[in-house]
Design a protein around this motif. Structure first.
Motif, PDB file in Angstrom:
ATOM      1  N   ASP A 141       0.845  -1.210   0.000  1.00  0.00           N
ATOM      2  CA  ASP A 141       0.000   0.000   0.000  1.00  0.00           C
ATOM      3  C   ASP A 141       0.875   1.253   0.000  1.00  0.00           C
ATOM      4  N   LEU A 142       1.946   1.208   0.803  1.00  0.00           N
ATOM      5  CA  LEU A 142       2.849   2.353   0.882  1.00  0.00           C
ATOM      6  C   LEU A 142       3.504   2.608  -0.481  1.00  0.00           C
ATOM      7  N   MET A 143       3.935   1.561  -1.140  1.00  0.00           N
ATOM      8  CA  MET A 143       4.608   1.711  -2.425  1.00  0.00           C
ATOM      9  C   MET A 143       3.638   2.148  -3.518  1.00  0.00           C
ATOM     10  N   VAL A 144       2.391   1.726  -3.418  1.00  0.00           N
ATOM     11  CA  VAL A 144       1.372   2.189  -4.379  1.00  0.00           C
ATOM     12  C   VAL A 144       1.209   3.705  -4.250  1.00  0.00           C
ATOM     13  N   GLU A 145       1.227   4.181  -3.023  1.00  0.00           N
ATOM     14  CA  GLU A 145       1.126   5.627  -2.805  1.00  0.00           C
ATOM     15  C   GLU A 145       2.321   6.354  -3.411  1.00  0.00           C
ATOM     16  N   LEU A 146       3.463   5.667  -3.444  1.00  0.00           N
ATOM     17  CA  LEU A 146       4.691   6.289  -3.963  1.00  0.00           C
ATOM     18  C   LEU A 146       4.935   5.994  -5.434  1.00  0.00           C
ATOM     19  N   LEU A 147       3.959   5.399  -6.114  1.00  0.00           N
ATOM     20  CA  LEU A 147       4.151   5.051  -7.528  1.00  0.00           C
ATOM     21  C   LEU A 147       4.519   6.247  -8.411  1.00  0.00           C
ATOM     22  N   PRO A 148       3.907   7.423  -8.230  1.00  0.00           N
ATOM     23  CA  PRO A 148       4.335   8.565  -9.066  1.00  0.00           C
ATOM     24  C   PRO A 148       5.831   8.862  -8.908  1.00  0.00           C
ATOM     25  N   GLN A 149       6.294   8.884  -7.691  1.00  0.00           N
ATOM     26  CA  GLN A 149       7.709   9.164  -7.443  1.00  0.00           C
ATOM     27  C   GLN A 149       8.592   8.024  -7.954  1.00  0.00           C
ATOM     28  N   MET A 150       8.135   6.793  -7.779  1.00  0.00           N
ATOM     29  CA  MET A 150       8.921   5.642  -8.243  1.00  0.00           C
ATOM     30  C   MET A 150       9.041   5.652  -9.759  1.00  0.00           C
ATOM     31  N   PRO A 175      16.754   5.539  -3.054  1.00  0.00           N
ATOM     32  CA  PRO A 175      17.271   6.808  -2.517  1.00  0.00           C
ATOM     33  C   PRO A 175      16.496   8.024  -3.019  1.00  0.00           C
ATOM     34  N   LYS A 176      16.003   7.956  -4.265  1.00  0.00           N
ATOM     35  CA  LYS A 176      15.292   9.100  -4.835  1.00  0.00           C
ATOM     36  C   LYS A 176      13.906   9.269  -4.237  1.00  0.00           C
ATOM     37  N   VAL A 177      13.281   8.159  -3.835  1.00  0.00           N
ATOM     38  CA  VAL A 177      11.928   8.264  -3.286  1.00  0.00           C
ATOM     39  C   VAL A 177      11.936   8.307  -1.761  1.00  0.00           C
ATOM     40  N   MET A 178      13.131   8.166  -1.147  1.00  0.00           N
ATOM     41  CA  MET A 178      13.194   8.084   0.309  1.00  0.00           C
ATOM     42  C   MET A 178      12.579   9.293   1.012  1.00  0.00           C
ATOM     43  N   PRO A 179      12.814  10.540   0.560  1.00  0.00           N
ATOM     44  CA  PRO A 179      12.169  11.660   1.253  1.00  0.00           C
ATOM     45  C   PRO A 179      10.645  11.528   1.280  1.00  0.00           C
ATOM     46  N   ASP A 180      10.063  11.108   0.172  1.00  0.00           N
ATOM     47  CA  ASP A 180       8.607  10.933   0.149  1.00  0.00           C
ATOM     48  C   ASP A 180       8.178   9.721   0.976  1.00  0.00           C
ATOM     49  N   MET A 181       9.033   8.691   0.988  1.00  0.00           N
ATOM     50  CA  MET A 181       8.715   7.523   1.811  1.00  0.00           C
ATOM     51  C   MET A 181       8.691   7.894   3.288  1.00  0.00           C
ATOM     52  N   LEU A 182       9.641   8.716   3.692  1.00  0.00           N
ATOM     53  CA  LEU A 182       9.680   9.133   5.094  1.00  0.00           C
ATOM     54  C   LEU A 182       8.414   9.895   5.480  1.00  0.00           C
ATOM     55  N   LYS A 183       7.956  10.747   4.598  1.00  0.00           N
ATOM     56  CA  LYS A 183       6.712  11.486   4.881  1.00  0.00           C
ATOM     57  C   LYS A 183       5.518  10.541   4.957  1.00  0.00           C
ATOM     58  N   ALA A 184       5.512   9.539   4.056  1.00  0.00           N
ATOM     59  CA  ALA A 184       4.410   8.569   4.055  1.00  0.00           C
ATOM     60  C   ALA A 184       4.423   7.742   5.330  1.00  0.00           C
ATOM     61  N   VAL A 185       5.627   7.386   5.804  1.00  0.00           N
ATOM     62  CA  VAL A 185       5.748   6.627   7.052  1.00  0.00           C
ATOM     63  C   VAL A 185       5.253   7.458   8.219  1.00  0.00           C
ATOM     64  N   GLU A 186       5.635   8.726   8.237  1.00  0.00           N
ATOM     65  CA  GLU A 186       5.198   9.608   9.334  1.00  0.00           C
ATOM     66  C   GLU A 186       3.683   9.735   9.368  1.00  0.00           C
ATOM     67  N   ARG A 187       3.039   9.697   8.209  1.00  0.00           N
ATOM     68  CA  ARG A 187       1.570   9.782   8.189  1.00  0.00           C
ATOM     69  C   ARG A 187       0.936   8.523   8.771  1.00  0.00           C
ATOM     70  N   ARG A 188       1.624   7.417   8.660  1.00  0.00           N
ATOM     71  CA  ARG A 188       1.076   6.141   9.131  1.00  0.00           C
ATOM     72  C   ARG A 188       1.494   5.801  10.555  1.00  0.00           C
ATOM     73  N   VAL A 189       2.642   6.328  10.972  1.00  0.00           N
ATOM     74  CA  VAL A 189       3.186   5.976  12.284  1.00  0.00           C
ATOM     75  C   VAL A 189       3.370   7.237  13.113  1.00  0.00           C
ATOM     76  N   PRO A 190       2.468   7.488  14.051  1.00  0.00           N
ATOM     77  CA  PRO A 190       2.671   8.640  14.942  1.00  0.00           C
ATOM     78  C   PRO A 190       3.879   8.374  15.821  1.00  0.00           C
ATOM     79  N   MET A 191       4.802   9.332  15.863  1.00  0.00           N
ATOM     80  CA  MET A 191       6.047   9.063  16.584  1.00  0.00           C
ATOM     81  C   MET A 191       6.505  10.294  17.343  1.00  0.00           C
ATOM     82  N   PRO A 192       7.263  10.074  18.416  1.00  0.00           N
ATOM     83  CA  PRO A 192       7.801  11.213  19.185  1.00  0.00           C
ATOM     84  C   PRO A 192       8.884  11.929  18.387  1.00  0.00           C
ATOM     85  N   ASP A 193       9.236  13.092  18.842  1.00  0.00           N
ATOM     86  CA  ASP A 193      10.185  13.933  18.112  1.00  0.00           C
ATOM     87  C   ASP A 193      11.542  13.250  17.914  1.00  0.00           C
ATOM     88  N   TYR A 194      12.035  12.576  18.965  1.00  0.00           N
ATOM     89  CA  TYR A 194      13.362  11.967  18.843  1.00  0.00           C
ATOM     90  C   TYR A 194      13.369  10.888  17.754  1.00  0.00           C
TER      91      TYR A 194
END
Length: 1016
Positions: A907-916, A958-977
């Motif tokens: 599902d995550l990679m489908v969301e990143l298909l444009p960038q991929m 490596p090229k899609v990693m910035p967008d992957m990180l944002k997608a992960v943050e949307r799915r995983v609520p996490m503390p600042d550290y």
């Protein structure tokens, strides 16, 4: 009517069965394969005759209503049903020769009632004898007779098998202590059998229905004593027993070993724990007939010793009698010297016992190991084994000797011990006059012939083979006697180390390890049990299974609680074998570990902890006044560990408060402390483990430390056991002693006790952590003494405690399958609820996290508290309760674990298909766009994806990693550290994960990628 074979169910039948039983039906082809055999190892030629014996489905029966529903379903479709309990017999009674459905009754395991006054018990049929005996003891009772396989065999199984065991000298066959059995008949109707009618069920091996309840007579509990003696021959032993019988000396049990068995028992490997021998002082048996006489301590057994000595016997030292009775359920230990055994179990008249031994010795040239039980009806059960190797071609011809031993029994008025598939042709001698009643019952209530077909009728070719073997026994014996083997050696083979292969073939498949294994009872299927994993290795080496990622996960899923090692009848180092497989599969063969461990590994290498926290914050839990007292160098050092440093800070604070109040001067590694490394060890990432271990050892040496003090049992196990083993292997100077704080503090209770200020006034149940107890140093009393020192406490033991304590289900289960971990934690918490505890206390930060999470998930209203925190609070310190913080800390990990499942990663990679797509080389983009316009291009693309994607991902990721990180943050609520560290952790984790995850993701991603291209 003979029911047809059903190797597979139809789609309609699968759907209906799933609706009926939900998660308690298993239709998976691989899982079903584990239910195709019993305890016996069959020759390859016999296996070929039997053909495919995999069931079409396995259903766990939890209630009588389940049994009714299953049999109604089976009759409607005329599908065979094979009841299965402990599968601890070797007569083919649970082998689904016609496929169909295996009805696993092991969840019918409740005690319905115990009547101490009337000395009766009513139980469900799937209850294991060992558990019944434990519960009876709580009521001052005991069973009358018990099978030698009591740690795995069931109450219903002994009736269905018709067995004798310890206590049968006084109380006879097992069924003679049973008053009534409740059965779901093959037509789905329920009926009680009692009195003379009970005989219609004896030894019928599930062919007359599914037994659900049994009422049995028990006796008052009494201490038993034993006398062991040796005899020069069977005749002398027989004479002694004849005198005992004639003089009515009131014994409870008479059992014996022949000289070959005694010799093998002396030679069997010693029990190891963490590589060290733990039974150095076991007594040596005389190579003679060794007979053990057991009796209640209150009875007058005058004349017993005289009967033994007058017959030419010798009374053996008490240590031998003690050892033999302590090991009365471990007779198969000698199989370690096999690795395979050819069995022959016979029943002979007592007066012919010596004659039978003489004939066996005269006719059988292979050494025959024999264990015997004397029964009250004047018969003797002889369990005979011949050492061999099932991998040898000679195993086929040597197996004929089992028929020779049976013939010797028949010539002397005996018979096969039981019938079943393998000795169906002998059923008339086994059942006698009861046979007609049994067959009439089956004809009346099973007109479709669905219940365990062929078990009593036999299988055509197999029956013919047994009959021919009996007829031409002298010829078969000649060939068999020439089929012995010498020393059996193993070598590394197909990714399986030699010592692991040897253990797999040594495993007796007795099932002692099954019911108490948390990996098994957390998931419910045989494939997850230690017995199942040994079976897999044999099947894999034989070319019938694949060692793929799924099976790798099964080896990884073991929580390392070492319950299997404690229970193994053969004293095999089971957990050590699974740990070896972790290193072999992940570290050497580069198979994938559980994905979350890759995030942990990245965090470890960067920040030295598993919680994706900042190393600079590691020691911020230390109270200022304690920090001021801590030395730069000291003899003692407190090692907090990751969870106590970042999550369960009450553990670490409580520990240092207690040590300080007890006058212990100590240092610590501060923010230079690293994880102990156990998550990487169990993950199979041994390179990371070694890096972390070297770091900790080096830093501890810089502090001049001689003794490392831990609060975490896993940290204790690493510093005490694993580090020194690895240090020796790697040539690192070690030299540390390791103590748990409870060991240090109980020696200083005289200093601590006067300082207790605040009474607890709570009921507290104690949880023994695996790594400090059974798997570690068996440290049970120090933490109990420390806990009981708290004023106002009401201490309670859990049902499973000390070396029998159940695992909390943390670490591996929590990382691999959180729902399973919650189930395991809930089961342990329920034990605390059952003793009316307000608090379940532990000394492990990981156990505490697990219990706090499990309490929330299972909606169980009970506190989980750390021992050190409780003590420190009673000493007057304000130790914050970290329950809510622990739950908050676990939440992102739970989401991350869920995200790293193949479906969710897709599902995550489908969301990143444009960038991929944009990151792919231009020619490839053009080719993919042709899918939209060229007919048939999508079909061509499907087989190309498994080849293309692994080649593309290293450049695309490596090229899609910035967008992957944002997608992960949307799915995983996490503390600042964690958010701060994620850009460093995620790329490293993905580099390791993607090569292994892509085969699972590509089949899911490809159709969605094609659909995306067509619509964009």
């Amino acid at each position: 009517m003979t029911v047809r074979s059903v190797p597979e169910l139809s789609a309609t039948q699968k759907s209906e069965l799933s609706e009926l039983f939900g998660e308690y039906v298993n239709l998976d082809k691989r899982d079903r394969h584990y239910y195709n055999h019993d305890i016996g190892a069959l020759p390859p030629l016999v296996k070929k005759v039997m053909g495919n014996t995999d069931p079409a489905a396995v259903v766990k029966i939890r209630t009588e209503e389940d049994a009714v529903k299953l049999l109604e379903f089976a009759n409607r479709y005329k599908i065979p049903v094979v009841p299965r309990a402990g599968a601890s017999s070797g007569y083919g009674g649970v082998i689904p020769t016609k496929g169909g459905i295996v009805a696993d009754v092991t969840l019918l395991n409740k005690i319905i009632s115990i009547d101490p006054e009337g000395q009766k018990a009513v139980v469900q049929s799937g209850l294991i004898w060992e558990k019944l005996e434990r519960k009876l003891k709580e009521e001052g009772l005991s069973v009358r007779a018990i099978p030698s396989s009591a740690p795995s065999s069931t109450i219903g199984g002994w009736l269905a098998q018709s067995g004798a065991g310890y206590g049968s000298y006084e109380f006879g066959w097992g069924y003679e202590s049973m008053e009534k059995a409740r059965v779901v008949l093959p037509n789905g109707k329920i009926r009680d059998f009692s009195g003379p009618e009970l005989k219609k069920l004896i030894g019928t091996m599930g062919t007359t229905g599914i037994i659900t309840e049994i009422a049995l007579n028990v006796q008052k509990l009494e201490e038993r004593k034993a006398v062991s003696s040796s005899f020069p021959d069977a005749s002398a032993m027989k004479t002694a027993i004849e005198t005992i019988r004639k003089n009515n000396i009131p014994l409870w049990s008479i059992s014996f070993l022949n000289p070959e068995w005694a010799d093998m028992k002396n030679k069997s490997p010693q029990k190891l724990h963490s590589g060290k021998v733990v039974d150095k002082h076991r007594p040596v048996l005389p190579v003679a007939y060794v007979c053990t006489f057991m009796y209640p301590a209150s009875r007058d057994v005058s004349g017993l010793n005289e009967a033994i000595e007058n017959a030419g016997g010798t009374i053996l030292p008490e240590e031998i009698a003690k050892h033999e009775t302590e090991e009365w359920f471990k007779s198969m230990k000698v199989k370690r010297l096999g690795p395979s055994f050819i069995p022959a179990e016979i029943l002979v008249p007592f007066e012919k016992m010596d004659r039978v031994f003489e004939e066996i010795e005269k006719r059988i040239k292979l050494p025959v190991l024999t264990e015997g039980m004397v029964i009250s009806d004047g018969n003797v059960v002889l369990l005979c084994f011949m050492r061999h190797s099932e991998r040898s071609l000679l195993f086929n011809t040597a197996f004929a000797l089992s028929l020779s031993i049976l013939k010797i029994a028949e010539e002397n008025g005996g018979r096969a011990y039981s019938s079943g598939l393998f000795f169906a042709s002998k059923k008339k001698s086994v059942f006698g006059d009861r046979l007609s009643e049994v067959e009439a019952l089956r004809k009346e209530f099973d007109p479709n012939g669905i219940m365990n077909p062929e078990t009593l009728e036999g299988k055509g070719l197999l029956n013919t083979a047994v009959s021919l073997g009996s007829s031409f026994e002298p010829m078969g014996r000649i060939v068999g006697n020439m089929s012995g083997i010498g020393k059996v050696s193993f070598k590394d083979e197909k990714e399986i180390p030699a010592d692991i292969a040897e253990l797999a073939y040594s495993c007796s498949q007795c099932g002692y390890c099954v019911s108490e294994c948390d990996q098994y009872y957390g998931r419910n299927w045989e494939s997850q049990s230690p017995r199942g994993k040994w079976f897999f290795i044999k099947e894999y080496l034989a070319g019938r299974e694949k060692l793929d990622q799924r099976q790798t996960n099964t080896f990884l899923a073991c929580t390392t609680c070492q319950m299997c090692d404690a229970r193994c009848e053969l004293d095999m180092p089971i957990e050590h074998a699974w740990m070896t497989m972790r290193g072999k599969l992940v570290d050497e063969e580069k198979k994938m570990t559980f994905p979350p461990f890759e995030i942990m590994a990245a965090s470890l290498l960067k920040e030295r902890n598993i919680w994706a926290n900042l190393s600079k914050d590691r020691d911020k839990w230390i109270p200022d006044d304690i920090r001021a007292k801590m030395k730069d160098k000291a003899e003692y050092a407190y090692f907090a560990g990751c969870t106590a440093s970042f999550v369960e800070k009450d553990v670490a604070i409580g520990a240092v408060r207690m040590l300080d109040d007890a006058g212990v001067e100590f240092t610590g590694l501060g923010d230079k402390e690293a994880c102990c490394g156990i998550p990487m060890l169990v993950a199979g990432k041994w390179d990371v483990f070694e890096t972390i271990m070297r770091m900790n050892i080096s830093n501890m040496k810089k502090r001049g430390v001689k003794t490392v003090i831990t609060s975490c049992p896993a940290c204790w196990l690493m510093w005490h056991t694993v580090y020194p083993q690895w240090a020796e292997k790697l040539g690192i100077e070690y030299g540390f002693e390791t103590k748990h704080y409870s060991e240090i503090l109980v020696e200083r209770l005289d200093v601590l006790k006067p300082k207790f200020k605040v009474p607890l006034n709570k009921v507290v149940a104690w949880h023994d952590s695996c790594h400090l107890g059974r798997a570690g140093g068996e440290i049970y009393d120090p933490p109990r003494e420390l806990l009981k020192a708290i004023p106002g406490i009401q201490f309670k033991e859990l049902e499973h405690n000390r070396e029998k304590a159940h695992c909390c289900g943390s670490v591996v289960s929590l990382i691999a399958e959180p729902p399973v971990a919650y189930k395991l934690g809930g089961m342990r918490l329920q034990e605390a609820v059952d003793v009316n505890a307000d608090i379940i206390a532990a000394l492990c930060p990981c156990c505490t996290v697990q219990f706090r999470v499990a309490a929330e998930k299972n909606n169980i209203n009970i506190e989980s508290q750390d021992l050190g925190a409780l003590v420190a609070r009673s000493l007057g310190y304000d130790i914050p309760d970290t329950t809510n913080y622990a739950l908050q800390s676990w939440a992102p990990f739970e989401k991350m674990i869920d995200l790293l499942q193949p479906e969710n990663m897709t599902d995550l990679m489908v969301e990143l298909l444009p960038q991929m797509m944009a990151a792919m080389p231009a020619p490839l983009q053009a080719m993919m766009k042709m899918v939209k316009y060229v007919p048939g291009m999508d079909a061509m693309m499907k087989p190309m994806m498994p080849i293309m994607m692994p080649m593309l991902m290293p450049s695309v990721m490596p090229k899609v990693m910035p967008d992957m990180l944002k997608a992960v943050e949307r799915r995983v609520p996490m503390p600042d550290y964690m958010r701060e560290l994620l850009p460093d952790l995620m790329p490293k984790a993905m580099d390791n994960l993607m090569p292994n995850m892509l085969p699972e993701i590509i089949p899911l991603l490809t159709p969605r990628m094609i659909e995306y291209i067509k619509t964009h």
